[in-house]
Design a protein around this motif. Structure first.
Motif, PDB file in Angstrom:
ATOM      1  N   GLY A  31      56.419  -6.143  40.126  1.00 47.13           N
ATOM      2  CA  GLY A  31      55.650  -6.996  41.048  1.00 47.13           C
ATOM      3  C   GLY A  31      55.609  -5.906  42.391  1.00 47.13           C
ATOM      4  N   PRO A  32      54.959  -6.521  43.216  1.00 38.15           N
ATOM      5  CA  PRO A  32      54.745  -5.561  44.447  1.00 38.15           C
ATOM      6  C   PRO A  32      56.028  -5.896  45.511  1.00 38.15           C
ATOM      7  CG  PRO A  32      53.150  -7.621  44.598  1.00 38.15           C
ATOM      8  CD  PRO A  32      54.031  -7.454  43.136  1.00 38.15           C
ATOM      9  N   VAL A  33      56.425  -4.787  46.052  1.00 42.31           N
ATOM     10  CA  VAL A  33      57.595  -4.547  46.600  1.00 42.31           C
ATOM     11  C   VAL A  33      57.614  -5.697  47.971  1.00 42.31           C
ATOM     12  CG1 VAL A  33      58.733  -3.377  48.532  1.00 42.31           C
ATOM     13  CG2 VAL A  33      58.121  -2.168  46.511  1.00 42.31           C
ATOM     14  N   GLU A  48      54.972   1.045  46.074  1.00 42.65           N
ATOM     15  CA  GLU A  48      54.387  -0.373  46.182  1.00 42.65           C
ATOM     16  C   GLU A  48      55.073  -1.278  45.138  1.00 42.65           C
ATOM     17  OE1 GLU A  48      50.688   1.070  45.388  1.00 42.65           O
ATOM     18  OE2 GLU A  48      50.199   1.492  47.427  1.00 42.65           O
ATOM     19  N   THR A  49      55.590  -0.843  44.244  1.00 45.71           N
ATOM     20  CA  THR A  49      56.074  -1.762  43.026  1.00 45.71           C
ATOM     21  C   THR A  49      57.570  -1.750  42.959  1.00 45.71           C
ATOM     22  OG1 THR A  49      55.519  -0.194  41.525  1.00 45.71           O
ATOM     23  CG2 THR A  49      53.973  -1.952  41.810  1.00 45.71           C
ATOM     24  N   THR A 350      60.336   4.356  36.926  1.00 47.50           N
ATOM     25  CA  THR A 350      59.455   4.841  37.859  1.00 47.50           C
ATOM     26  C   THR A 350      58.052   3.926  37.402  1.00 47.50           C
ATOM     27  OG1 THR A 350      60.629   6.830  38.062  1.00 47.50           O
ATOM     28  CG2 THR A 350      58.331   6.891  38.935  1.00 47.50           C
ATOM     29  N   ASP A 351      57.566   3.484  38.135  1.00 44.09           N
ATOM     30  CA  ASP A 351      56.251   3.257  38.054  1.00 44.09           C
ATOM     31  C   ASP A 351      54.990   4.153  38.313  1.00 44.09           C
ATOM     32  OD1 ASP A 351      53.833   1.683  38.026  1.00 44.09           O
ATOM     33  OD2 ASP A 351      54.099   0.282  39.350  1.00 44.09           O
ATOM     34  N   PHE A 352      54.179   4.538  37.549  1.00 45.53           N
ATOM     35  CA  PHE A 352      53.645   5.748  37.756  1.00 45.53           C
ATOM     36  C   PHE A 352      51.975   5.919  37.360  1.00 45.53           C
ATOM     37  CE2 PHE A 352      52.064  10.103  36.360  1.00 45.53           C
ATOM     38  CZ  PHE A 352      52.248  11.067  37.466  1.00 45.53           C
ATOM     39  N   THR A 353      51.000   5.998  38.076  1.00 44.72           N
ATOM     40  CA  THR A 353      49.780   6.016  37.789  1.00 44.72           C
ATOM     41  C   THR A 353      49.171   7.640  37.418  1.00 44.72           C
ATOM     42  OG1 THR A 353      49.212   4.042  38.711  1.00 44.72           O
ATOM     43  CG2 THR A 353      47.452   5.160  38.246  1.00 44.72           C
TER      44      THR A 353
END
Lengths: 886, 334
Positions: A31-33, A48-49, A350-353
């Motif tokens: 979820g968002p931070v 952000e997450t 790690t959340d990564f786009t």
């Protein structure tokens, strides 16, 4: 997965949940931070997450593989494959679903224990769970379990009891009878169900990829290969499958399963995971062992692999989500190009786009477009902002092509107006190109009336530039003139020769004739409001009074600059005394004058004779004026040096005004080259250089390159007619550029062109002259094919073979024919042409056919009802005009 | 049609004398427990009362020192493996050598081709001498689709198409000519997860190399009729173990793969004198009657003797009938 190698599974239905499996199973929510839901213990995944641990399950030891139940309910049901081949159903978190409770802890046990390598839920019939196991000499390696089945009592009771007594407390939860058993005496390393049919299962076996069809288990399709690990179907392309072996990924097309359609570049380390992006077509991510990068392969350009030989191109790049070594990754199921990566050690996530590649495309009309992800951006040249920003050269060329720029061959100077009339360099260029016939006439001592003749034979005469003209200057005379309107003797020597006069004329200062009279030029400058320039020219012609007059006029003109009066005042105070205050002040203050012409006026007046650098090297003054000035005031030694210097300066910067000096010579091409390098204006370059000598200049590869590029540009803009016009224009100036014949008439019998044997000169239509086109009665006519000697087709009306002139035959409406012949000779020739209908293929002499259709609508051949003439659009026009005139 | 895969390993068969085992242990431990440190893909070590039999590919053979205790059979051997292939998946599954007795072993025996058998948990390997390969392919090409493994990839093997000069098979009855004996301990064919291998490595080393030092309390193995037999193989990443029931109990729970029926196997040892490598038909003599009676069996050849493992229990009487002739011979000698 046993401790060392973690994996990530994304929830099939909750885009915010995933499971990390290493030695245990951990369920996380992303979820968002700092959002209300995330608790204090949330783990940051990106700026952000953050992720929150929801549940842990450590009930199942010896985990080898995990698969998430694909249906909505039960939500968190997982199948775990163990080292001994057993498959256990387990869940994460609390579930009140009764079905879930019923399934929980259920075990599926193979006959012979060995490692379970892979699991795959059937996406349609979610009760089916396929398990891939290692090899056993007497057992199957692909077992498909039905999770809804109960313990089957008919299975060998005695044996089961022995084994189950060892630890299985609740034998009701143990299933030993699979629904299907496949792959005997083989090993299964990877599995996936094929979207084509719910009963098709693709398996990576020990040394082959096999497709099992559960509708007929005795048959399987297989291909021998080493690439048997990690089989996975492209979610966007159900026939495309990826599999790997060590460092190499193979991409398969199931419709052509014999060999991989492509193999990706081999990595030095063994691969551990290969996954298609679910949100982006044709994007494959791969991970190797001990690596901190994920390699991406974009197969966007290969929607359908084709052919045996053509390997489709793929774009390879890599991304580095974090600094640590990557244990595993998983694409986000819905968020575009997003993935979560887990480190090889310590479960750091790690959340990564993945940033989408940007592809960019120029249109042929200066607008620019680029695409990134699902966004498309366009950048077009501002329409309203006229004058503020200079238009792109492509826009200019396009507008100029539309206004027929370059095509005015009679009043060549007008081309600069066609170009918009706002470019001083183009203006200078086209004015330069105007007077060359006159130049030649003068050089060769021609009289004025010769000029007209030369219009016809332009190609032979090429403007060679003032530089070359003055080089050959001879018989220069020197004189010292008085200031006009004053009796004061000047000490300024002026030089005269025929060549210098010619140069002055080329510069536009004087007109044709023996006198050096700048008055008409001054008037035209006054007319255009170029007061300063006019004044300077008057001054250079030693007429201070005229110069002052011009300045006064300029000051009093509408919107005139009153300062010009001040300048006139300063001028009037001219004195030739070397040490006067006037001279001293002028030479220092003149530099503050903004107008270059005013500046050079004082430079001239304050210079010592023969040293006019202040005038000659004032780059803001037009080249024509500087050259004319030089021709007047530099001696035979100084002049060529100055010309040389100025020419190289012009070449350096690609200033088209320099064409005045270089002419359309090799030097001119050099100059044009730097102009094109600077501006990209191949249009001007093409039109200008076509006027050069065909042998030397037009054949220059650079010139040919500009011409071809300009033609391509016209084609790209779909200006087909403009391009054709240009080609015609070009072929007039450069006959070698005429295209070869593209249409031939072939013989009915042998198929060869009937102009074939007479085509020693391969130019269009040459051969046809012998088939009655030329109309000369003495010329022998060919009425048979030169290839096979068979007769040519006959005219449907006179029944004579093609090639026979029309006058020889008695046709219908002969009287009309005679009228036509007398009326226009060209039409008579056309009457001899052979024409035919493209529909019924009947035809004959054009004259005959035309007169036939004056009275008939149908084809002259009996029993042919083709309305030939009505099918012909131009024919209709002729027909109508004729009938009106009749 | 079944597929016969000719594997790419070039194998050596060697015997290590018991007293010389310590000079080889360094290499053997590396081959058995540290597969990533060598390029060896085929390793099998079998301990019998007489010696250690080693089957290893050329890469693995480099790990062993030259020694008087190490005797190597001259020939280079190739392993054959029968695979169900692309065809049908039948539900009747004869286990082990029985499956291939009639289709592979008997025809090879008929053509006087000597074979060396190695059964594992995963499959059966039929080792033939490299020089016999043309004959092997000729013999089996009618029964099998022949495939060769090249760089890990299976490709169709070139049929040699040569028939002239080959000896016509002599189809004669094959009596069992070697004495048989059957020890009293029962055996287990099993495997384990390679990931758990490190945790049992010391135990395995103890079992493999220090068996001589352990004197079982009470009687010696000779007295109880027990035989010392232990086999470890690591072939293409797959581990296979053959050990007697007593040895399995030394392993922790859940490490060894127990088969569904938890079955134990009775050993039949073939040969009174060392058999050598040239005699043909020994495997056929044993496997054919077993296949006829549909008795599942494993078969492990060692440097000096052959060993068949047959199902225990109910089938023992059938076994006696099948092998009655040989049992008779054992009695004569015994």
């Amino acid at each position: 997965m046993s401790g060392s190698k973690p994996d990530i599974l994304w929830s099939p239905h909750h885009a915010d949940r995933y499971v990390i499996c290493d030695s245990e199973l951990g369920l996380y929510r992303i979820g968002p931070v700092g959002s209300g839901e995330t608790k204090a213990g949330a783990l940051p995944l990106s700026v952000e997450t953050a992720a929150t641990l929801l549940a842990i399950n450590s009930d199942t030891p010896y985990m080898k593989c995990v698969a998430w139940y694909p249906k909505h309910e039960p939500e968190c049901l997982l199948a775990v494959g163990q080292a001994n081949g057993r498959v256990v159903l387990t869940s994460l978190g609390q579930s009140h679903n009764s079905k879930c409770k019923e399934l929980m802890g259920k075990e599926f046990v193979p006959k012979h224990a060995r490692q379970c390598n892979t699991l795959a839920w059937n996406p349609v019939d979610s009760n089916w769970l396929a398990a891939g196991l290692d090899k056993h000499r007497a057992d199957f390696s692909v077992l498909i379990w039905d999770i809804s089945s109960k313990f089957s009592p008919e299975a060998s009771v005695a044996a089961e009891k022995i084994r189950l007594s060892s630890g299985d407390t609740d034998s009701g939860l143990v299933v030993t009878k699979p629904l299907y058993e496949l792959g005997q005496n083989d090993a299964c390393l990877s599995l996936c169900w094929l979207p084509r049919d719910q009963k098709l299962l693709l398996a990576g076996m020990h040394r082959n990829l096999a497709i099992f069809d559960l509708r007929n288990t005795s048959q399987k399709t297989f291909v021998n290969t080493k690439a048997i690990q990690g089989v996975t179907v492209d979610p966007h392309f159900p026939d495309r499958v990826a599999s790997f072996f060590e460092g190499q990924v193979a991409i398969w097309d199931l419709r052509k399963f014999e060999k991989p359609v492509l193999t990706l570049t081999e990595q030095p380390k063994p691969l551990t995971k290969v996954a298609w992006c679910p949100t982006r077509m044709g994007l494959l991510a791969t991970l190797t062992r001990d690596s901190n990068i994920i390699r991406l392969y974009d197969m966007q350009h290969t929607p359908t692999p084709i052919g045996d030989e053509t390997e489709p191109t793929i774009i390879e790049r890599s991304v580095q989500p974090s600094n640590s070594l990557i244990g595993s990754f998983a694409w986000h199921p819905t968020s575009q190009n997003r993935m979560v990566v887990v480190s090889a050690a310590n479960r750091v996530m790690t959340d990564f786009t993945v940033f989408e590649r940007i592809s960019l495309a120029w249109s042929s009309t200066t607008s620019l477009m680029w695409a990134c992800g699902r966004h498309l951006y366009e950048c077009a040249e501002g329409v309203g902002g006229e004058g503020t920003v200079e238009k792109d050269i492509a826009t200019k060329m396009r507008q100029r092509a539309q206004s027929r720029y370059g095509h005015d061959t009679v009043q060549v100077w007008k081309n600069h107006l066609l170009a918009g009339g706002d470019d001083p360099q183009l203006k200078s260029l086209w004015y330069t190109l105007v007077p060359f016939p006159m130049q030649v006439s003068l050089m060769k001592q021609y009289t004025e009336d010769v000029e007209q003749k030369q219009q016809g034979s332009k190609q032979a005469l090429v403007y060679s530039g003032i530089k070359n003209i003055v080089k050959s200057s001879s018989g220069t005379t020197e004189n010292r003139r008085c200031w006009s309107g004053s009796d004061r003797q000047t000490d300024v020597p002026r030089f005269h020769s025929e060549e210098r006069s010619l140069a002055l004329r080329l510069c536009g200062w004087i007109n044709r004739g023996p006198d050096i009279n700048v008055e008409p030029f001054l008037r035209s400058l006054e007319g255009e409001g170029e007061w300063e320039r006019a004044a300077a020219v008057a001054l250079f012609n030693l007429d201070i009074r005229r110069a002052i007059q011009i300045l006064n006029k300029g000051a009093s003109a509408e919107r005139g600059d009153l300062n010009l009066n001040v300048v006139a005042m300063a001028l009037s105070g001219y004195t030739d005394e070397k040490s006067s205050l006037w001279r001293e002040m002028c030479s220092s203050l003149r530099l503050q004058l903004k107008n270059p012409y005013l500046c050079v006026m004082f430079a001239f007046l304050t210079s010592e004779p023969g040293t006019y650098d202040g005038v000659l090297y004032e780059s803001s003054v037009a080249v024509t004026d500087r050259v004319a000035f030089a021709c007047m005031f530099l001696n035979d030694a100084q002049l060529p040096r100055y010309m040389e210097k100025l020419t190289s300066e012009m070449k350096e910067v690609g200033n088209l005004e320099g064409i005045l000096l270089t002419g359309l010579t090799k030097d001119g091409v050099d100059l044009m080259e730097s102009y094109v390098d600077r501006t990209g204006d191949v249009q001007t370059a093409s039109f200008c250089m076509l006027k050069g000598s065909p042998g030397e200049v037009v054949k220059d590869p650079r010139v040919q390159c500009w011409i071809e590029n300009y033609r391509n540009l016209l084609d790209a803009w779909r200006f087909w007619h403009k391009r054709a016009e240009f080609d015609i224009h070009r072929s007039k100036l450069d006959p070698s550029s005429k295209p070869l014949a593209q249409v031939f008439v072939s013989c009915n019998f042998c198929g060869k062109s009937i102009s074939y044997s007479c085509s020693a000169m391969p130019h269009q239509g040459r051969g046809f002259s012998q088939y009655g086109v030329s109309g000369s009665p003495t010329k022998s006519k060919v009425t048979s094919c030169p290839g096979c000697r068979k007769p040519l087709p006959r005219c449907a009306l006179c029944l004579m073979n093609m090639g026979t002139p029309v006058s020889n035959c008695p046709g219908t409406g002969k009287s009309d024919e005679k009228v036509d012949l007398t009326r226009e000779n060209k039409l008579a020739q056309f009457n001899n042409w052979f024409t035919w209908c493209h529909n019924c293929r009947h035809g004959g002499h054009a004259g005959h056919i035309l007169s036939w259709f004056r009275d008939h609508t149908e084809c002259p051949v009996s029993a042919c009802t083709c309305k030939c003439m009505q099918l012909d659009t131009t024919g209709n026009l002729v027909f109508l005009s004729r009938s009106q005139s009749d | 049609k079944m597929e016969l895969h000719i594997l790419e390993h070039s194998l050596k068969v060697a015997s290590i004398a018991k007293e010389g085992i310590q000079i080889c242990t360094h290499g053997l431990i590396k081959l058995a427990f540290l597969p990533s440190k060598t390029r060896c893909k085929f390793f099998s070590l079998t301990e019998t009362p007489e010696d250690y039999t080693l089957i290893v590919d050329e890469e693995g053979f480099k790990e062993l020192p030259e020694s008087e205790h190490l005797s190597v059979a001259e020939a280079t051997w190739l392993a054959l493996n029968v695979v169900s292939g692309g065809g049908s998946t039948t539900n009747s599954q004869p286990i082990g050598v029985t499956k291939i007795a009639k289709s592979v072993i008997a025809p090879l025996a008929d053509h006087n081709i000597s074979v060396f058998m190695l059964s594992t948990y995963q499959t059966d390997f039929i080792l033939v001498r490299e020089r016999d390969l043309p004959m092997v392919m000729h013999t089996l090409s009618s029964e099998f689709t022949l495939m060769r493994v090249v760089n890990g990839e299976t490709v169709a093997a070139n049929s040699l198409g040569v028939t002239n000069g080959f000896v016509k098979p002599k189809l004669v009855p094959r009596p069992i000519i070697h004495p048989l004996s059957s020890p009293s301990n029962m055996f287990c064919v099993t495997s384990l997860d390679p990931d758990t291998l490190p945790s049992v490595a010391t135990l395995l080393m103890d079992v493999m190399f220090y068996s001589g030092g352990i004197k079982e309390p009470g009687a010696s193995s000779e007295d109880t009729g027990h035989i010392r037999f232990f086999s470890f193989s690591l072939i293409e990443g797959y581990i296979s173990l053959v050990m007697d029931e007593q040895t399995t109990q030394r392993f922790p729970n859940n490490v060894l793969f127990t088969s569904a029926s938890g079955e134990l196997w009775k050993m039949v040892r073939i040969g009174g004198q060392p058999l050598g490598f040239d005699e043909c038909g020994i495997v056929a003599q044993i496997s054919e009657p077993l296949a006829t009676a549909d008795i599942p069996a494993y078969y492990i050849s060692t440097f000096k003797f052959d060993h068949a493992l047959v199902s225990d229990g109910l089938q023992l009487s059938t076994l006696s009938v099948s092998l009655s002739l040989s049992v008779c011979m054992v009695n004569c000698r015994g």
